[in-house]
Design an enzyme around this catalytic site. Structure first.
Site, mmCIF file in Angstrom:
data_model
loop_
_atom_site.group_PDB
_atom_site.id
_atom_site.type_symbol
_atom_site.label_atom_id
_atom_site.label_comp_id
_atom_site.label_asym_id
_atom_site.label_seq_id
_atom_site.Cartn_x
_atom_site.Cartn_y
_atom_site.Cartn_z
ATOM 1 C CB CYS A 261 -1.084 0.123 1.121
ATOM 2 S SG CYS A 261 -1.923 -1.520 1.347
ATOM 3 N N PRO A 264 1.546 7.473 -1.056
ATOM 4 C CG PRO A 264 1.728 9.658 -0.273
ATOM 5 C CD PRO A 264 1.302 8.396 0.066
ATOM 6 N N GLY A 265 4.269 7.420 -1.305
ATOM 7 C CA GLY A 265 5.764 6.999 -1.830
ATOM 8 C C GLY A 265 6.776 7.631 -0.622
ATOM 9 N N GLY A 266 6.253 8.146 0.566
ATOM 10 C CA GLY A 266 7.279 8.648 1.169
ATOM 11 C C GLY A 266 8.041 7.772 2.047
ATOM 12 C CE LYS A 267 4.377 5.354 6.577
ATOM 13 N NZ LYS A 267 3.409 6.563 5.974
ATOM 14 C CG ASP A 309 -5.887 -6.462 -3.239
ATOM 15 O OD1 ASP A 309 -5.029 -6.353 -2.181
ATOM 16 O OD2 ASP A 309 -7.216 -6.799 -3.180
ATOM 17 C CG ASP A 325 0.944 3.655 6.190
ATOM 18 O OD1 ASP A 325 0.237 3.511 6.967
ATOM 19 O OD2 ASP A 325 1.536 4.728 5.526
ATOM 20 C CB CYS A 378 -2.152 7.601 9.195
ATOM 21 S SG CYS A 378 -3.282 7.309 8.019
#
Length: 444
Positions: A261, A264-267, A309, A325, A378
């Site tokens: 998941c 948007p890509g920060g992790k 998925d 996440d 979150c």
């Protein structure tokens, strides 16, 4: 990586030279800021659409200038952050319940009068004009009279009100237990802008170094893409709390790692910067495009981006580590997305936890023996946090608590079980942080 648009100190609109809304052919002059804000607020409270989705549905937003869209977003978010208080302020002046569109106009007016730096005459006049443009002419007099009375009372209208309690739905307040008040008190403030700095890169000047290494800038900081280092991929936008789960996975160079998941890509970027081989899995088409765009700006082209998925995808060989996440209620990000308070329902949590358990089971099956998993959400909801950690143990995953040394920079975030729990009221004097839960496990 969510960015906060630059916006003026008060909502803007098209004005005539007199400073009052102009007239064209007997109709109020266009005012895109308030028209868009109306569409957003009505979309959230009447249709349970997310703020950004309501923005996309707004006809006024399609032709508006970026400045007007940003100002409308800020105005709508202010309404949603303070909606309970605004309704309490309005109550003495309303003999009967007005139609919902009229209440939306009144809420926008109160937000300008009490929570933004809009002059009283402008807040009242533009709200009356908004009612007229929305076909609410029979209620224009009501809007004018009520908002004039609110304006006359000024800030005294807020005296004696328990704003944190009023501005949070009862079910959320109850679910947060002893943390409810510090969390709710933090939700009324626009959040700061946090950056995660790429190893070896220079942060933009003027930021504050936060525990854990994030660099913080004040709310309302200039447009993100205009900050030094953006084009060079020196950093990315990521709340300081959101940066912790990937850090606590403790990935090493050469390891085979998955970010489930991932958008948007920060992790994903954090994992890729360790030198690991990273598989970024994302199910939603629009989000995966954003993921690819963000990774391209950062020059992280070696990440394997996979449209699938995560509950069904399997790697070619067992993985050393996984960051999950998981999709959740996102109540930990209410400071940034106040619409979540008004579109979520208690029954939504049960649906979320079912999906989280499926992802936990899938992640377990992807790991090699001894492989590591960090589960994160979150969310501030116990069903999505500690209860899911217990569910993971019931699935055969072995708890691997975060040590006091690992969280020495933020000891208050470590629970007695060795989990991570942050909330918006934590480090409140420095601007707070998003609410995150994380727990680490190993496969037997």
């Amino acid at each position: 990586m969510k960015s906060s648009p630059s916006s003026p100190s008060r909502p803007t609109g098209r004005r005539s030279g007199s400073g009052r809304p102009g007239r064209q052919g007997g109709q109020a002059a266009p005012d895109p800021t308030r028209d868009i804000a109306f569409d957003i607020v009505e979309g959230v409270i009447a249709h349970r659409r997310m703020l950004d989705t309501s923005l996309e549905h707004s006809a006024a937003a399609r032709t508006a200038e970026p400045r007007d869209r940003a100002a409308a977003h800020r105005l709508a978010a202010t309404v949603l952050r303070h909606m309970g208080t605004a309704n309490e302020v309005l109550a003495p002046f309303l003999k009967r319940e007005p139609p919902e569109p009229v209440r939306v106009v009144l809420l926008i007016g109160v937000a300008q009068l009490l929570f933004l730096d809009t002059p009283p005459h402008a807040a009242v006049a533009t709200s009356v004009a908004l009612a007229r443009r929305r076909g609410l002419v029979p209620f224009a007099g009501l809007v004018n009279a009520v908002l004039r009375r609110v304006a006359a009372g000024g800030a005294q209208a807020l005296e004696g009100l328990d704003q944190p309690r009023l501005d949070v739905p009862a079910w959320l307040w109850q679910s947060w237990g002893r943390l409810a008040r510090p969390i709710a008190s933090a939700l009324g403030h626009e959040p700061p802008l946090d950056l995660t700095i790429r190893p070896g890169a220079e942060p933009p000047p003027g930021g504050e170094l936060m525990p854990g290494g994030s660099v913080r800038f004040a709310a309302g900081t200039a447009k993100v893409s205009e900050l030094p280092g953006f084009a060079e991929g020196a950093w990315w936008v990521q709340d300081m709390a959101a940066s912790l789960p990937a850090r606590l996975l403790d990935v090493k160079a050469g390891e085979h790692v998955a970010d489930l998941c991932a958008a948007p890509g920060g992790k994903t970027a954090q994992l890729a910067c360790t030198g690991a081989e990273v598989f970024a899995i994302e199910r939603e088409g629009r989000r995966i495009e954003r993921l690819r765009t963000n990774l391209a700006r950062l020059g992280l082209d070696g990440v394997h981006v996979i449209h699938a998925d995560a509950a069904e995808w399997r790697p070619d060989r067992p993985l050393d580590a996984i960051l999950l996440d998981a999709p959740c209620s996102a109540t930990g990000t209410i400071r940034r997305h106040p619409d979540a308070m008004w579109i979520k329902r208690p029954r939504d949590i049960a649906t979320m936890t079912e999906g989280q358990d499926r992802l936990l089971a899938a992640a377990r099956d992807m790991l090699r023996p001894g492989g590591r998993l960090v589960y994160a959400v979150c969310s501030l909801q116990p069903e999505e946090g500690g209860q899911r950690a217990r569910a993971a143990e019931a699935m055969g995953l072995i708890a691997d608590p975060f040590t006091p040394e690992e969280l020495a920079f933020l000891p208050q975030a470590r629970t007695a079980e060795g989990w991570l729990r942050t909330h918006p009221g934590m480090l409140g004097a420095q601007g707070g942080m998003d609410g995150f839960f994380a727990a680490r496990f190993r496969r037997a």
